[in-house]
Motif scaffolding. Structure first.
Motif, mmCIF file in Angstrom:
data_model
loop_
_atom_site.group_PDB
_atom_site.id
_atom_site.type_symbol
_atom_site.label_atom_id
_atom_site.label_comp_id
_atom_site.label_asym_id
_atom_site.label_seq_id
_atom_site.Cartn_x
_atom_site.Cartn_y
_atom_site.Cartn_z
ATOM 1 N N GLN A 29 45.182 36.607 35.268
ATOM 2 C CA GLN A 29 44.553 35.600 34.681
ATOM 3 C C GLN A 29 43.719 34.604 35.909
ATOM 4 O OE1 GLN A 29 47.171 33.427 31.921
ATOM 5 N NE2 GLN A 29 47.257 35.398 30.863
ATOM 6 N N ILE A 30 44.247 34.134 36.734
ATOM 7 C CA ILE A 30 43.891 33.159 37.792
ATOM 8 C C ILE A 30 42.690 33.842 38.308
ATOM 9 C CG2 ILE A 30 44.366 32.044 39.904
ATOM 10 C CD1 ILE A 30 47.107 31.673 38.867
ATOM 11 N N LEU A 31 42.844 35.112 38.545
ATOM 12 C CA LEU A 31 41.914 36.053 39.581
ATOM 13 C C LEU A 31 40.582 36.533 38.688
ATOM 14 C CD1 LEU A 31 41.065 37.192 42.131
ATOM 15 C CD2 LEU A 31 42.451 39.080 41.686
ATOM 16 N N ALA A 32 40.759 36.679 37.303
ATOM 17 C CA ALA A 32 39.656 37.132 36.461
ATOM 18 C C ALA A 32 38.368 36.320 36.612
ATOM 19 C CB ALA A 32 40.022 37.129 35.052
ATOM 20 N N PRO A 33 38.346 35.083 36.845
ATOM 21 C CA PRO A 33 36.906 34.432 36.977
ATOM 22 C C PRO A 33 36.176 34.890 38.272
ATOM 23 C CG PRO A 33 38.440 32.797 36.230
ATOM 24 C CD PRO A 33 39.337 34.165 36.720
ATOM 25 N N TRP A 34 36.984 35.525 39.406
ATOM 26 C CA TRP A 34 36.593 35.675 40.597
ATOM 27 C C TRP A 34 36.244 37.051 40.745
ATOM 28 C CZ3 TRP A 34 35.137 31.155 43.003
ATOM 29 C CH2 TRP A 34 35.915 29.998 42.546
ATOM 30 N N ALA A 35 36.853 37.957 40.002
ATOM 31 C CA ALA A 35 36.538 39.580 40.333
ATOM 32 C C ALA A 35 36.562 40.238 39.190
ATOM 33 C CB ALA A 35 37.814 39.917 41.058
ATOM 34 N N ASP A 36 36.059 41.132 39.108
ATOM 35 C CA ASP A 36 35.978 42.117 37.933
ATOM 36 C C ASP A 36 37.103 43.294 37.948
ATOM 37 O OD1 ASP A 36 35.555 43.852 35.887
ATOM 38 O OD2 ASP A 36 33.759 44.806 37.005
ATOM 39 N N LEU A 37 38.334 42.879 37.406
ATOM 40 C CA LEU A 37 39.558 43.573 37.166
ATOM 41 C C LEU A 37 39.512 44.929 36.261
ATOM 42 C CD1 LEU A 37 42.197 40.651 36.927
ATOM 43 C CD2 LEU A 37 41.177 41.787 38.926
ATOM 44 N N ASP A 38 38.447 44.988 35.572
ATOM 45 C CA ASP A 38 38.098 46.063 34.948
ATOM 46 C C ASP A 38 37.536 47.365 35.611
ATOM 47 O OD1 ASP A 38 39.435 44.998 32.633
ATOM 48 O OD2 ASP A 38 37.322 44.250 32.024
ATOM 49 N N PRO A 40 37.233 50.286 38.421
ATOM 50 C CA PRO A 40 38.369 51.148 38.721
ATOM 51 C C PRO A 40 39.055 50.883 40.081
ATOM 52 C CG PRO A 40 36.383 52.570 38.209
ATOM 53 C CD PRO A 40 35.968 51.118 38.055
ATOM 54 N N GLY A 41 40.374 51.019 39.797
ATOM 55 C CA GLY A 41 40.937 50.583 40.818
ATOM 56 C C GLY A 41 41.524 49.207 41.253
ATOM 57 N N ALA A 42 40.685 48.279 40.701
ATOM 58 C CA ALA A 42 41.154 46.863 40.797
ATOM 59 C C ALA A 42 42.392 46.464 40.701
ATOM 60 C CB ALA A 42 40.189 45.982 39.999
ATOM 61 N N ARG A 43 42.921 46.748 39.581
ATOM 62 C CA ARG A 43 44.238 46.492 39.037
ATOM 63 C C ARG A 43 45.487 46.978 39.773
ATOM 64 N NH1 ARG A 43 44.096 43.391 34.521
ATOM 65 N NH2 ARG A 43 42.159 43.526 33.069
ATOM 66 N N ASP A 44 44.991 47.948 40.658
ATOM 67 C CA ASP A 44 45.995 48.922 41.206
ATOM 68 C C ASP A 44 46.054 47.939 42.796
ATOM 69 O OD1 ASP A 44 46.615 50.650 39.376
ATOM 70 O OD2 ASP A 44 45.321 52.007 39.733
ATOM 71 N N ARG A 45 45.123 47.555 42.847
ATOM 72 C CA ARG A 45 45.007 46.933 44.257
ATOM 73 C C ARG A 45 46.234 46.079 44.854
ATOM 74 N NH1 ARG A 45 44.541 48.446 49.100
ATOM 75 N NH2 ARG A 45 43.763 46.890 50.645
ATOM 76 N N LEU A 46 46.760 45.364 43.833
ATOM 77 C CA LEU A 46 47.888 44.332 44.318
ATOM 78 C C LEU A 46 48.930 45.427 44.691
ATOM 79 C CD1 LEU A 46 49.388 42.130 44.727
ATOM 80 C CD2 LEU A 46 49.817 41.862 42.127
ATOM 81 N N TYR A 47 49.394 46.376 43.979
ATOM 82 C CA TYR A 47 50.272 47.140 44.237
ATOM 83 C C TYR A 47 49.976 47.980 45.677
ATOM 84 C CZ TYR A 47 53.257 51.395 44.563
ATOM 85 O OH TYR A 47 54.267 52.256 45.001
#
Length: 240
Positions: A29-38, A40-47
């Motif tokens: 939620q904090i990152l959403a305004p700064w990056a397109d989390l949708d 491909p691969g964006a949500r896996d990047r933290l892991y």
């Protein structure tokens, strides 16, 4: 015969992963305004960042938060504000302060098993955080030893067994993670009881234990643990 029973801590004795899942949601939620989390691969990047940092930071909250900060800077192309970086840092402080909430029936299960076998706690993660949870859990006196380790692999269990004065076939481990609690002990010739938790960090997921493994049981509640330990102890007693 079974000479000692080991217990994992996080998500075996008390809740843990739920808090990390909540922090992950807040991070997005904090990152959403700064990056397109949708994308491909964006949500896996933290892991991916967190996995790459385990060898540097180890397991636990501090490593997760440092990885969150790194991923946030990367995914936002370094545009994320200092204010939001501070909010991410705050997520880590909240994680470190969360209460210790024992899982239903686990205190009674440990007490019952401790009447029949020496029990030890073997957990991994940040030393300071794990020590505080052990202190606050109200169960520390039940365990003959409490070991906080940096990794739970065959080499670590082999070292601990040598310190305990046990051979692997004399040791039974209980935990929610097949990867960390069960498979390394089985690989050494020990015994394992898996108690699945409803949420598991992707890093802890592993292939299932081969069907028919006589040194392994799975139970779904803490209340079933004393009977499962007794069953495996009887099998071990009959083993050549």
């Amino acid at each position: 015969m079974i000479g000692m029973v080991g217990f994992d801590a996080d998500d075996t004795l008390w809740r843990s992963q739920d808090y990390f899942d909540e922090a992950q949601e807040a991070f997005e939620q904090i990152l959403a305004p700064w990056a397109d989390l949708d994308r491909p691969g964006a949500r896996d990047r933290l892991y991916q960042v967190e996995s790459g940092n385990i060898g540097v930071f180890g397991y636990g909250v501090k490593g997760m938060v440092l990885s969150m900060l790194e991923a946030a800077i990367e995914l936002s192309d370094a545009r994320i504000s200092a204010t939001d970086l501070q909010r991410i840092l705050g997520l880590g402080k909240e994680l470190l302060r969360h209460p210790v909430e024992l899982l239903p029936g686990i205190a009674e299960a440990v007490e019952a098993i401790a009447r029949e076998h020496p029990v030890v706690m073997i957990t991994k993660g940040d030393l300071f955080h794990q020590e505080s949870k052990v202190r606050d859990c109200g169960m520390a006196d039940l365990f003959g030893r409490i070991e906080i380790v940096s990794e739970k692999d065959p080499a670590t269990y082999r070292r601990l067994l040598a310190e305990f004065g046990l051979q692997a076939p004399q040791f039974l481990m209980i935990g929610n993670s097949l990867r960390s609690d069960i498979l390394p002990v089985l690989a050494l010739g020990g015994w394992g009881i898996h108690v699945p938790y409803h949420s598991t960090w992707v890093h802890e997921r592993a292939a299932p234990v081969p069907e028919g493994e006589r040194r392994f049981r799975q139970v779904n509640t803490a209340a079933a643990l004393p009977a499962a330990v007794a069953e495996l102890a009887a099998v071990a007693q009959r083993a050549p």
